[in-house]
Design a protein around this motif. Structure first.
Motif, short mmCIF file in Angstrom:
data_model
loop_
_atom_site.label_atom_id
_atom_site.label_comp_id
_atom_site.label_asym_id
_atom_site.label_seq_id
_atom_site.Cartn_x
_atom_site.Cartn_y
_atom_site.Cartn_z
N THR A 165 37.34 -2.30 24.30
CA THR A 165 37.60 -2.01 22.82
C THR A 165 36.85 -3.25 22.03
OG1 THR A 165 39.23 -2.20 20.85
CG2 THR A 165 39.93 -3.61 22.95
N ASP A 166 36.40 -3.00 20.96
CA ASP A 166 35.70 -3.95 20.00
C ASP A 166 36.68 -4.49 18.99
OD1 ASP A 166 35.51 -1.55 18.58
OD2 ASP A 166 33.41 -1.83 18.12
N HIS A 167 37.66 -3.94 18.58
CA HIS A 167 38.74 -4.39 17.89
C HIS A 167 39.99 -4.91 18.42
CE1 HIS A 167 35.67 -2.22 15.29
NE2 HIS A 167 36.37 -3.07 14.38
N PRO A 168 40.06 -5.71 19.15
CA PRO A 168 41.42 -6.10 20.02
C PRO A 168 42.53 -6.63 19.08
CG PRO A 168 39.80 -7.80 20.30
CD PRO A 168 39.07 -6.61 19.84
N ASP A 169 43.53 -6.40 19.44
CA ASP A 169 44.85 -6.81 18.63
C ASP A 169 45.02 -8.27 19.34
OD1 ASP A 169 46.28 -6.22 20.74
OD2 ASP A 169 47.08 -4.34 19.71
N ALA A 170 46.19 -8.86 18.65
CA ALA A 170 46.59 -10.36 19.32
C ALA A 170 46.90 -9.91 20.63
CB ALA A 170 47.56 -10.89 18.40
N ALA A 171 47.89 -9.20 20.86
CA ALA A 171 48.59 -8.96 22.19
C ALA A 171 47.30 -8.72 23.37
CB ALA A 171 49.39 -7.75 22.28
N GLN A 172 46.18 -7.84 23.04
CA GLN A 172 45.19 -7.48 24.00
C GLN A 172 44.29 -8.88 24.17
OE1 GLN A 172 43.52 -4.30 21.68
NE2 GLN A 172 44.37 -2.86 23.15
N ARG A 173 44.10 -9.63 23.09
CA ARG A 173 43.24 -10.86 23.16
C ARG A 173 43.80 -11.82 23.92
NH1 ARG A 173 38.07 -11.81 22.11
NH2 ARG A 173 38.03 -10.93 19.90
N PHE A 174 45.32 -11.79 23.84
CA PHE A 174 46.11 -12.88 24.78
C PHE A 174 46.06 -12.32 26.19
CE2 PHE A 174 50.24 -13.54 26.96
CZ PHE A 174 50.15 -14.84 26.91
N TYR A 175 46.13 -11.21 26.41
CA TYR A 175 46.10 -10.77 27.90
C TYR A 175 44.67 -11.06 28.57
CZ TYR A 175 50.40 -7.90 26.91
OH TYR A 175 51.48 -7.92 26.42
N ASP A 176 43.77 -10.78 27.63
CA ASP A 176 42.29 -10.90 28.23
C ASP A 176 41.94 -12.53 28.46
OD1 ASP A 176 39.60 -10.06 28.82
OD2 ASP A 176 39.15 -11.14 26.88
N LEU A 177 42.48 -13.37 27.63
CA LEU A 177 42.20 -14.71 27.79
C LEU A 177 43.20 -15.40 28.87
CD1 LEU A 177 41.46 -15.89 24.11
CD2 LEU A 177 40.13 -15.27 26.00
N ALA A 178 44.22 -14.86 28.91
CA ALA A 178 45.65 -15.70 29.94
C ALA A 178 44.91 -16.01 31.21
CB ALA A 178 46.69 -14.80 29.93
N GLY A 179 44.38 -14.57 31.96
CA GLY A 179 43.92 -14.76 33.18
C GLY A 179 42.89 -15.82 33.33
N ASP A 180 41.77 -15.78 32.41
CA ASP A 180 40.92 -17.08 32.56
C ASP A 180 41.06 -18.42 32.15
OD1 ASP A 180 38.79 -15.02 33.37
OD2 ASP A 180 38.25 -14.56 31.10
N ALA A 181 42.10 -18.36 31.33
CA ALA A 181 42.72 -19.53 30.87
C ALA A 181 43.39 -20.27 32.06
CB ALA A 181 43.41 -19.60 29.56
N SER A 182 44.02 -19.63 32.70
CA SER A 182 44.89 -20.24 33.80
C SER A 182 44.06 -20.60 35.04
CB SER A 182 45.89 -19.07 34.61
OG SER A 182 45.19 -17.98 34.94
N ALA A 183 42.90 -19.82 35.42
CA ALA A 183 41.86 -20.28 36.14
C ALA A 183 41.07 -21.44 36.06
CB ALA A 183 40.84 -19.11 36.78
N ALA A 184 40.87 -21.41 34.77
CA ALA A 184 40.23 -22.70 34.20
C ALA A 184 41.14 -23.98 34.04
CB ALA A 184 39.79 -22.38 32.83
N LEU A 185 42.32 -23.83 33.81
CA LEU A 185 43.39 -24.91 34.02
C LEU A 185 43.49 -25.23 35.39
CD1 LEU A 185 45.43 -26.76 32.65
CD2 LEU A 185 47.28 -24.92 33.10
N LEU A 186 43.64 -24.28 36.43
CA LEU A 186 43.59 -24.51 37.84
C LEU A 186 42.51 -25.50 38.35
CD1 LEU A 186 44.74 -24.44 40.69
CD2 LEU A 186 43.51 -22.46 40.80
N LEU A 187 41.27 -25.16 37.88
CA LEU A 187 40.04 -25.81 38.01
C LEU A 187 39.87 -27.41 37.41
CD1 LEU A 187 37.21 -26.26 39.37
CD2 LEU A 187 36.48 -24.85 37.32
N PHE A 188 40.34 -27.32 36.43
CA PHE A 188 40.41 -28.50 35.62
C PHE A 188 41.33 -29.45 35.96
CE2 PHE A 188 41.53 -31.50 32.07
CZ PHE A 188 40.10 -32.18 31.66
#
Length: 221
Positions: free
Chosen positions: A97-120
């Motif tokens: 989707t090219d018009h994600p809502d806040a929930a979709q944006r959160f779900y999309d970023l949560a996985g990448d953010a958790s992996a980045a936090l683990l690495l950091f």
């Protein structure tokens, strides 16, 4: 006038033992900090650039659904596919989707953010371990303490990241596709990270034992 601390011979020997790993860890940690600051700046300031936190698209693949695209190389496939004769092709859909809502944006970023936090976190703890080992020596309690924290962080964090990525990916797909309920299908235990973490914990015990033996030897001299 402040006194300048001098490294002990054991600390100098420890610094030599840690090379070139120490240089790589320091460089990777500084690069991670730089990328984090840059990404935050790109996300906050309207620079016209798009990073993983500011992309206009949100996509999720559905590994539970797949279908055949051709009957084993009969030429009925789209031009993008070029299997050899006798080879079949199957695919799974990717929803975007090219018009994600806040929930979709959160779900999309949560996985990448958790992996980045683990690495950091791993880089931060290893960097602290190297700093203390370079200053005090390898076989002392503080490097062993940071190495032990690294092992536990990697062990528990890798499991947590896998759970977060599985749940958020399924939640995102549920907002993009009809009747998606395969919550546990994409779960994959991070066996490599778990075994690495166990190895780090074992080595941390060796360092702690070495630190205790060093103190006993120094006490008998």
């Amino acid at each position: 006038m402040a006194k300048r601390t001098k490294k002990t011979p054991s600390a100098n020997a420890g610094a030599r033992l840690l090379e070139p790993v120490a240089t790589v860890i320091r460089g990777a940690y500084r690069l991670a900090v730089f990328v984090l600051v840059l990404q935050v700046a790109v996300s906050v300031v309207d620079t016209g650039l798009h990073g993983p936190w500011s992309s206009p698209y949100v996509c999720a693949d559905d590994p539970s659904t797949f279908f055949d695209l051709g009957d084993f190389g009969t030429g009925e496939l789209p031009r993008a596919f070029g299997p050899l004769p006798g080879i079949g092709v199957s695919a799974s859909p990717t929803y975007c989707t090219d018009h994600p809502d806040a929930a979709q944006r959160f779900y999309d970023l949560a996985g990448d953010a958790s992996a980045a936090l683990l690495l950091f976190g791993v880089l931060f703890l290893l960097n602290r371990m190297i700093q203390t080992a370079t200053r005090d020596g390898v076989f002392t309690h503080r490097p062993a303490h940071y190495l032990r924290l690294t092992g536990w962080w990697l062990l528990l964090g890798s499991l947590a990241v896998e759970v977060v990525q599985t749940l958020t990916h399924a939640a995102l797909l549920a907002t993009l596709a009809r009747d998606y309920e395969e919550w546990g299908l994409s779960w994959n235990a991070p066996y490599t990270l778990i075994l690495t973490a166990l190895g780090i914990l074992a080595f941390a015990r060796v360092l702690r034992a070495g630190a205790a033996m060093r103190e006993d030897l120094e006490g008998t001299v």
